[in-house]
Design an enzyme around this catalytic site. Structure first.
Site, short mmCIF file in Angstrom:
data_model
loop_
_atom_site.label_atom_id
_atom_site.label_comp_id
_atom_site.label_asym_id
_atom_site.label_seq_id
_atom_site.Cartn_x
_atom_site.Cartn_y
_atom_site.Cartn_z
N ASP A 1 -10.39 -5.36 -0.82
CA ASP A 1 -9.35 -4.79 0.04
C ASP A 1 -9.96 -4.03 1.21
O ASP A 1 -10.56 -2.97 1.02
CB ASP A 1 -8.48 -3.86 -0.82
CG ASP A 1 -7.23 -3.37 -0.10
OD1 ASP A 1 -7.04 -3.70 1.09
OD2 ASP A 1 -6.44 -2.64 -0.73
N ASP B 1 0.84 -1.20 0.00
CA ASP B 1 0.00 0.00 0.00
C ASP B 1 0.87 1.25 0.00
O ASP B 1 1.52 1.58 1.00
CB ASP B 1 -0.92 -0.01 1.23
CG ASP B 1 -2.02 -1.04 1.10
OD1 ASP B 1 -2.72 -1.03 0.07
OD2 ASP B 1 -2.18 -1.87 2.01
ZN ZN Z 1 -4.51 -1.98 -0.50
#
Ligand code: ZN
Length: 227
Positions: A178, A38
């Site tokens: 997610d 991320d």
């Molecule tokens: Zn993510």
């Protein structure tokens, strides 16, 4: 039993960064399918995380595909460095990409697979035009920014809508879900159509090893009945 092989993508954001290389190696040994990375810029989302040098460091510890989720403004400025650092799949946000088609093509020209992510408030229909070009779609089931949030149940129908758009559009994109994965909601995410589940705390919370946590997720996924 699930009729398709659902993959697990542990999000390294939830891991202990002080032992990043070791955690990445443990994650691969535990049977993960991807390492989800991320990238956050402190602008598109409030949090500031990692960039290309850390992606390169992760790359040196695993042969798993690096699934890079780019939560930045002007993602087109970063995708080249992320591919050169070892990113295999580069996913940018629909909300952040002013020239989405151009950015998707740029990622592919650089030799990576390309994806587009949408936030919980963004309708699935916004992706219809882009879908034929995509290798991946990420449906955010939390508002992006931090690990450890709870899944927003009202987003689940959108996972099913995206599944339908992908299947009926003759598109080969993997649908990744997610945010907020737990052992007790994994089967539901599979039943709604997820191909890849991102695991943050579900992979890395304290108290159990990543191997034990991924085994528990795999059991929940494999036990999901899919219509
Ligand atoms: Zn993510």
């Amino acid at each position: 039993m699930a009729s398709r092989r659902v993959k697990i993508a542990p999000s390294i954001l939830a891991a202990d960064f002080s032992r990043l290389g070791e955690v990445v190696r443990e994650t691969e040994a535990a049977g993960a399918d991807y390492i989800h990375v991320d990238v956050m810029d402190g602008r598109f989302v409030p949090n500031l995380t990692i960039g290309p040098p850390v992606v390169a460091a992760i790359r040196s510890h695993t042969s798993l595909p690096l699934d890079v989720h780019v939560m930045t403004v002007e993602p087109e400025r970063l995708v080249g460095d992320l591919v050169r650092a070892g990113g295999d799949i580069i996913t940018v946000h629909w909300e952040a990409a002013a020239h989405l088609r151009r950015t998707v093509h740029l990622i592919k020209e650089l030799g990576a697979r390309a994806g587009v992510a949408i936030n919980p408030a963004t309708p699935a229909a916004m992706l219809v035009k882009a879908l034929p070009d995509l290798d991946r779609v990420i449906c955010l089931t939390v508002n992006p920014g931090y690990a450890g949030q709870s899944l927003i149940p009202s987003v689940l129908p959108k996972v099913r809508q995206l599944r339908s758009l992908i299947d009926h559009g003759g598109c080969a994109a993997e649908l990744e879900v997610d945010g907020g994965l737990r052992v007790d909601n994994a089967a539901s995410l599979v039943q709604h159509g997820g191909d890849v589940l991102v695991a943050g705390a579900a992979a890395y919370a304290e108290g159990k090893s990543v191997a034990e946590r991924i085994a528990a997720l795999r059991a929940a996924i494999d036990g999901a009945s899919v219509a």
